[in-house]
Design a protein around this motif. Structure first.
Motif, short mmCIF file in Angstrom:
data_model
loop_
_atom_site.label_atom_id
_atom_site.label_comp_id
_atom_site.label_asym_id
_atom_site.label_seq_id
_atom_site.Cartn_x
_atom_site.Cartn_y
_atom_site.Cartn_z
N LEU A 43 0.82 -1.21 0.00
CA LEU A 43 0.00 0.00 0.00
C LEU A 43 0.86 1.26 0.00
CD1 LEU A 43 -2.76 -1.15 2.48
CD2 LEU A 43 -2.96 -0.92 0.00
N LEU A 48 -1.56 4.88 -1.09
CA LEU A 48 -2.95 4.94 -0.64
C LEU A 48 -3.07 5.96 0.48
CD1 LEU A 48 -5.74 3.50 -1.04
CD2 LEU A 48 -5.16 2.15 0.99
N PHE A 54 -10.85 2.10 -1.75
CA PHE A 54 -9.94 0.99 -2.01
C PHE A 54 -10.72 -0.31 -2.10
CE2 PHE A 54 -7.22 -2.49 -0.35
CZ PHE A 54 -6.26 -2.48 -1.35
N ASP A 56 -10.35 -4.45 -2.34
CA ASP A 56 -9.49 -5.60 -2.11
C ASP A 56 -10.22 -6.83 -2.63
OD1 ASP A 56 -7.70 -7.49 -1.24
OD2 ASP A 56 -7.89 -7.03 0.89
N ALA A 68 -5.11 -1.12 4.88
CA ALA A 68 -5.73 -0.04 4.13
C ALA A 68 -6.69 0.75 5.03
CB ALA A 68 -6.46 -0.59 2.92
#
Length: 282
Positions: A43, A48, A54, A56, A68
């Motif tokens: 990340l 980020l 975001f 995943d 995150a």
């Protein structure tokens, strides 16, 4: 523009879901804690930031989603396995983090085009039987100028935990044939950094980069390594599927001896693994 995803999933989806459901508890207990560091590293490379959206894909129990969320990103975690996502949600709650979870096949994401600032997968999409399709889906749901991230294992012959484990099984079962290499098992289909680079570019991404870093895992006993490998992936469990319980116990004892050779008197054995971090711009 809203995309209407195909509803046809690749053959074997149900079997794949069941296989991951079967190891979800062990995966969360033994494996996810060891990969949180790697999630942070990945990340950091895609920069980020808080409030970014975001995604995943094939998130498991959160080794990428949890870092995150710690950064303040708005996280959607998807996976075929509802049990994995339950474990992920429990981890997030335990840290007071907000992570949305949805059961979804990464080959056909039920998500709109250009919805996320960053879309990624750590040890997830690398396993897809149709990896190009999975990468195209990651790219499709990423905003223009956003980044797509894929974290995958490097060359299997350099992965210490695999070499040690296969060596122990072979010591107990001399006619054990190990893993096929042509074609390689799905976990290693983009072990070659150049192949990963080509696949990301073929998915429509630009400014593609692939960096290989070294992950270090520490194991203090044969039992710990055995539990890690056999819960890390359905392939790991398949390696010992035909062994009797006495043979499995022998494998654990051999692993103890092999780890002890690395550490001498006490301590943990450090096993290193090459990891490819691929990044492309939508």
């Amino acid at each position: 523009m809203t995309h209407a995803p195909t509803t046809t999933a690749p053959a074997g989806t149900i079997e794949t879901r069941d296989a991951w459901n079967d190891i979800a508890s062990g995966y969360d207990r033994f494996v996810t804690p060891t990969h949180l560091w790697l999630g942070n590293e990945a990340l950091r490379r895609v920069e980020l930031q808080a409030e970014m959206r975001f995604l995943d894909v094939a998130a498991g129990s959160g080794a990428l989603s949890i870092p995150a969320a710690r950064l303040g990103a708005r996280v959607l975690a998807t996976d075929l396995s509802s049990i994995m996502l339950d474990r992920l949600a429990s981890r997030a709650r335990g840290e007071g983090l907000d992570v949305e979870t949805r059961v979804m096949d990464g080959h056909a994401l039920d998500l709109d085009d250009e919805s996320f600032d960053v879309a990624g997968s750590q040890f997830g999409v690398m396993l897809f039987p149709d990896l190009p399709r999975g990468l195209r889906e990651l790219a499709r749901v990423t905003k223009r100028g956003g980044r797509v991230l894929l974290v995958a294992y490097g060359a299997p012959e350099r992965i210490d935990f695999l070499r040690v484990f296969l060596g122990a099984v072979h010591a107990v079962v001399p006619d054990f044939t190990g893993l096929p290499d042509d074609p390689p098992p799905l976990p290693f289909q983009v072990a070659d950094p150049e192949k990963l680079r080509r696949e990301l570019a073929a998915a429509g991404l630009s400014d593609v980069s692939v960096e290989t870093i070294i992950e270090t895992l520490e194991f203090s006993s044969g039992v710990q390594l055995y539990d890690w490998v056999t819960n890390s992936n359905p392939v790991g469990r398949m390696l010992v599927a035909d062994l009797s319980e006495p043979q499995r116990a022998d494998v654990r004892r051999v692993l103890d001896d092999m780890l002890r050779e690395r550490t001498g008197n006490g301590g943990s054995a450090k096993l290193t693994n090459p990891i490819n971090i691929g990044i492309g711009v939508r």
